[in-house]
Design a protein around this motif. Structure first.
Motif, PDB file in Angstrom:
ATOM      1  N   THR A   1       1.816 -52.794 -55.394  1.00  0.00           N
ATOM      2  CA  THR A   1       0.716 -52.414 -56.280  1.00  0.00           C
ATOM      3  C   THR A   1      -0.632 -52.622 -55.592  1.00  0.00           C
ATOM      4  N   ALA A   2      -0.642 -52.584 -54.267  1.00  0.00           N
ATOM      5  CA  ALA A   2      -1.889 -52.765 -53.511  1.00  0.00           C
ATOM      6  C   ALA A   2      -2.942 -51.762 -53.970  1.00  0.00           C
ATOM      7  N   ALA A   3      -4.182 -52.221 -54.024  1.00  0.00           N
ATOM      8  CA  ALA A   3      -5.269 -51.384 -54.523  1.00  0.00           C
ATOM      9  C   ALA A   3      -5.802 -50.431 -53.467  1.00  0.00           C
ATOM     10  N   ALA A   4      -5.546 -50.710 -52.176  1.00  0.00           N
ATOM     11  CA  ALA A   4      -6.085 -49.859 -51.119  1.00  0.00           C
ATOM     12  C   ALA A   4      -5.366 -50.147 -49.810  1.00  0.00           C
ATOM     13  N   VAL A   5      -5.434 -49.177 -48.911  1.00  0.00           N
ATOM     14  CA  VAL A   5      -4.939 -49.347 -47.547  1.00  0.00           C
ATOM     15  C   VAL A   5      -6.065 -48.998 -46.592  1.00  0.00           C
ATOM     16  N   TRP A   6      -6.365 -49.930 -45.700  1.00  0.00           N
ATOM     17  CA  TRP A   6      -7.413 -49.757 -44.694  1.00  0.00           C
ATOM     18  C   TRP A   6      -6.788 -49.829 -43.307  1.00  0.00           C
ATOM     19  N   ALA A   7      -7.470 -49.244 -42.320  1.00  0.00           N
ATOM     20  CA  ALA A   7      -6.949 -49.282 -40.953  1.00  0.00           C
ATOM     21  C   ALA A   7      -8.084 -49.189 -39.944  1.00  0.00           C
ATOM     22  N   SER A   8      -7.810 -49.694 -38.766  1.00  0.00           N
ATOM     23  CA  SER A   8      -8.634 -49.409 -37.591  1.00  0.00           C
ATOM     24  C   SER A   8      -8.607 -47.900 -37.370  1.00  0.00           C
TER      25      SER A   8
ATOM     26  N   ALA B   1     -13.484 -58.806 -44.224  1.00  0.00           N
ATOM     27  CA  ALA B   1     -12.706 -59.526 -45.230  1.00  0.00           C
ATOM     28  C   ALA B   1     -13.590 -59.990 -46.383  1.00  0.00           C
ATOM     29  N   SER B   2     -14.750 -60.535 -46.074  1.00  0.00           N
ATOM     30  CA  SER B   2     -15.647 -61.028 -47.119  1.00  0.00           C
ATOM     31  C   SER B   2     -16.068 -59.912 -48.062  1.00  0.00           C
ATOM     32  N   GLU B   3     -16.344 -58.761 -47.485  1.00  0.00           N
ATOM     33  CA  GLU B   3     -16.732 -57.598 -48.291  1.00  0.00           C
ATOM     34  C   GLU B   3     -15.594 -57.165 -49.214  1.00  0.00           C
ATOM     35  N   LYS B   4     -14.390 -57.152 -48.684  1.00  0.00           N
ATOM     36  CA  LYS B   4     -13.249 -56.663 -49.470  1.00  0.00           C
ATOM     37  C   LYS B   4     -12.781 -57.670 -50.513  1.00  0.00           C
ATOM     38  N   ILE B   5     -12.991 -58.951 -50.271  1.00  0.00           N
ATOM     39  CA  ILE B   5     -12.660 -59.961 -51.284  1.00  0.00           C
ATOM     40  C   ILE B   5     -13.414 -59.654 -52.572  1.00  0.00           C
ATOM     41  N   ASP B   6     -14.677 -59.282 -52.435  1.00  0.00           N
ATOM     42  CA  ASP B   6     -15.493 -58.958 -53.606  1.00  0.00           C
ATOM     43  C   ASP B   6     -15.167 -57.569 -54.153  1.00  0.00           C
ATOM     44  N   GLU B   7     -14.966 -56.609 -53.265  1.00  0.00           N
ATOM     45  CA  GLU B   7     -14.709 -55.238 -53.695  1.00  0.00           C
ATOM     46  C   GLU B   7     -13.396 -55.107 -54.455  1.00  0.00           C
ATOM     47  N   TYR B   8     -12.377 -55.861 -54.007  1.00  0.00           N
ATOM     48  CA  TYR B   8     -11.058 -55.784 -54.637  1.00  0.00           C
ATOM     49  C   TYR B   8     -10.716 -57.113 -55.309  1.00  0.00           C
ATOM     50  N   ARG B   9     -11.642 -57.628 -56.034  1.00  0.00           N
ATOM     51  CA  ARG B   9     -11.515 -58.940 -56.654  1.00  0.00           C
ATOM     52  C   ARG B   9     -10.232 -59.045 -57.481  1.00  0.00           C
ATOM     53  N   GLY B  10      -9.435 -60.066 -57.163  1.00  0.00           N
ATOM     54  CA  GLY B  10      -8.218 -60.338 -57.910  1.00  0.00           C
ATOM     55  C   GLY B  10      -7.057 -59.415 -57.589  1.00  0.00           C
ATOM     56  N   ARG B  11      -7.202 -58.585 -56.535  1.00  0.00           N
ATOM     57  CA  ARG B  11      -6.147 -57.632 -56.211  1.00  0.00           C
ATOM     58  C   ARG B  11      -5.644 -57.847 -54.773  1.00  0.00           C
ATOM     59  N   GLN B  12      -4.807 -56.941 -54.326  1.00  0.00           N
ATOM     60  CA  GLN B  12      -4.210 -57.014 -52.994  1.00  0.00           C
ATOM     61  C   GLN B  12      -4.575 -55.751 -52.222  1.00  0.00           C
ATOM     62  N   ILE B  13      -4.832 -55.893 -50.925  1.00  0.00           N
ATOM     63  CA  ILE B  13      -5.023 -54.711 -50.097  1.00  0.00           C
ATOM     64  C   ILE B  13      -4.230 -54.882 -48.799  1.00  0.00           C
ATOM     65  N   ILE B  14      -3.918 -53.752 -48.186  1.00  0.00           N
ATOM     66  CA  ILE B  14      -3.183 -53.739 -46.921  1.00  0.00           C
ATOM     67  C   ILE B  14      -4.108 -53.229 -45.837  1.00  0.00           C
ATOM     68  N   VAL B  15      -4.167 -53.946 -44.718  1.00  0.00           N
ATOM     69  CA  VAL B  15      -5.093 -53.637 -43.634  1.00  0.00           C
ATOM     70  C   VAL B  15      -4.309 -53.545 -42.329  1.00  0.00           C
ATOM     71  N   VAL B  16      -4.284 -52.374 -41.713  1.00  0.00           N
ATOM     72  CA  VAL B  16      -3.535 -52.173 -40.476  1.00  0.00           C
ATOM     73  C   VAL B  16      -4.493 -52.254 -39.298  1.00  0.00           C
ATOM     74  N   THR B  17      -4.247 -53.212 -38.424  1.00  0.00           N
ATOM     75  CA  THR B  17      -5.143 -53.433 -37.305  1.00  0.00           C
ATOM     76  C   THR B  17      -4.336 -53.861 -36.073  1.00  0.00           C
ATOM     77  N   HIS B  18      -4.901 -54.704 -35.231  1.00  0.00           N
ATOM     78  CA  HIS B  18      -4.329 -55.012 -33.923  1.00  0.00           C
ATOM     79  C   HIS B  18      -4.083 -56.516 -33.780  1.00  0.00           C
ATOM     80  N   GLU B  19      -3.311 -56.871 -32.769  1.00  0.00           N
ATOM     81  CA  GLU B  19      -2.936 -58.271 -32.565  1.00  0.00           C
ATOM     82  C   GLU B  19      -4.151 -59.175 -32.423  1.00  0.00           C
ATOM     83  N   SER B  20      -5.081 -58.808 -31.543  1.00  0.00           N
ATOM     84  CA  SER B  20      -6.223 -59.685 -31.276  1.00  0.00           C
ATOM     85  C   SER B  20      -7.087 -59.931 -32.509  1.00  0.00           C
ATOM     86  N   PRO B  21      -7.492 -58.902 -33.264  1.00  0.00           N
ATOM     87  CA  PRO B  21      -8.271 -59.179 -34.479  1.00  0.00           C
ATOM     88  C   PRO B  21      -7.530 -60.031 -35.498  1.00  0.00           C
TER      89      PRO B  21
END
Length: 219
Positions: free
Chosen positions: A53-60, A147-167
């Motif tokens: 039930t993730a609210a959004a998917v973000w990616a590099s 992360a700080s921006e998305k904590i507020d934007e998706y308050r109380g929800r879950q999001i999926i973020v596809v990125t890289h090992e180093s970040p």
């Protein structure tokens, strides 16, 4: 107490027969195995009662992360259609991009990338404070700002973020130890793995960090 969880997913295996350091270069896509890895992680996230039930998917914005995210989205959206919910679209953010690296386009240990060459040897003399590209501090700061921006934007929800090992690992190391510097050989963020970080919405403090590797057995 309201909490936001960000599930950081590392992309799947990349087709790289020449074994070059592709870093931010375009044209490096998932291998067939990488697509199977992304599929395994997509199925895992869809089967999980929280992440399906993730609210959004973000990616590099790089090829390999967007391709991984698209496969994950195909699973999540199939479940959303079954539930009669609107589908999600992929969002990208430059702050999630791979770390900059002066070895990009070279094969590490061979030719121009040979570590015994004086111009290269001086770059890797300290694994904790790399001088071959973007600093760990800067990587952690840009991922932290996202992360700080998305904590507020998706308050109380879950999001999926596809990125890289180093970040992923640099940000996690900062949260767990107070410093982003680390030995790159000791990172714990396998291909297509999921590092889930839950934050208190009001304080942005970390409540928990968990890690799973749904693609560990993909051949």
């Amino acid at each position: 107490m309201s909490a936001t969880t960000i599930h950081f997913v590392r992309h799947g295996e990349v087709h790289n027969p020449d074994h070059v350091l592709y870093e931010r270069l375009p044209g490096f896509h998932l291998s067939e195995r990488g697509r199977r890895m992304a599929d395994a992680t997509g199925r895992y996230l869809t089967a999980n009662p929280q992440t399906n039930t993730a609210a959004a998917v973000w990616a590099s914005p790089l090829d390999r992360t967007r391709e991984t995210a698209d496969i994950i989205l195909s699973h999540l959206n199939a479940a959303r259609i079954d539930r009669g919910e609107p589908t999600l679209e992929l969002n990208t953010d430059e702050r999630l991009i791979e770390a900059g690296n002066e070895f990009r386009g070279k094969r590490i240990g061979h030719g121009e990338g040979a570590l015994w060459k004086p111009q290269n040897l001086k770059l890797v003399s300290n694994l904790y404070k790399p001088s071959w590209g973007e600093s760990y501090r800067h990587i952690a700061e840009r991922v932290g700002a996202f992360a700080s921006e998305k904590i507020d934007e998706y308050r109380g929800r879950q999001i999926i973020v596809v990125t890289h090992e180093s970040p992923i690992w640099t940000f996690r190391h900062l949260l767990e130890t107070g410093r982003p510097e680390h030995n790159m050989l000791l990172r714990h963020a396998a291909l297509a793995s999921v590092t889930s970080i839950t934050f208190d919405c009001d304080s942005h403090q970390v409540m928990s960090i968990t890690y799973v590797d749904p693609a560990a057995n993909v051949a």
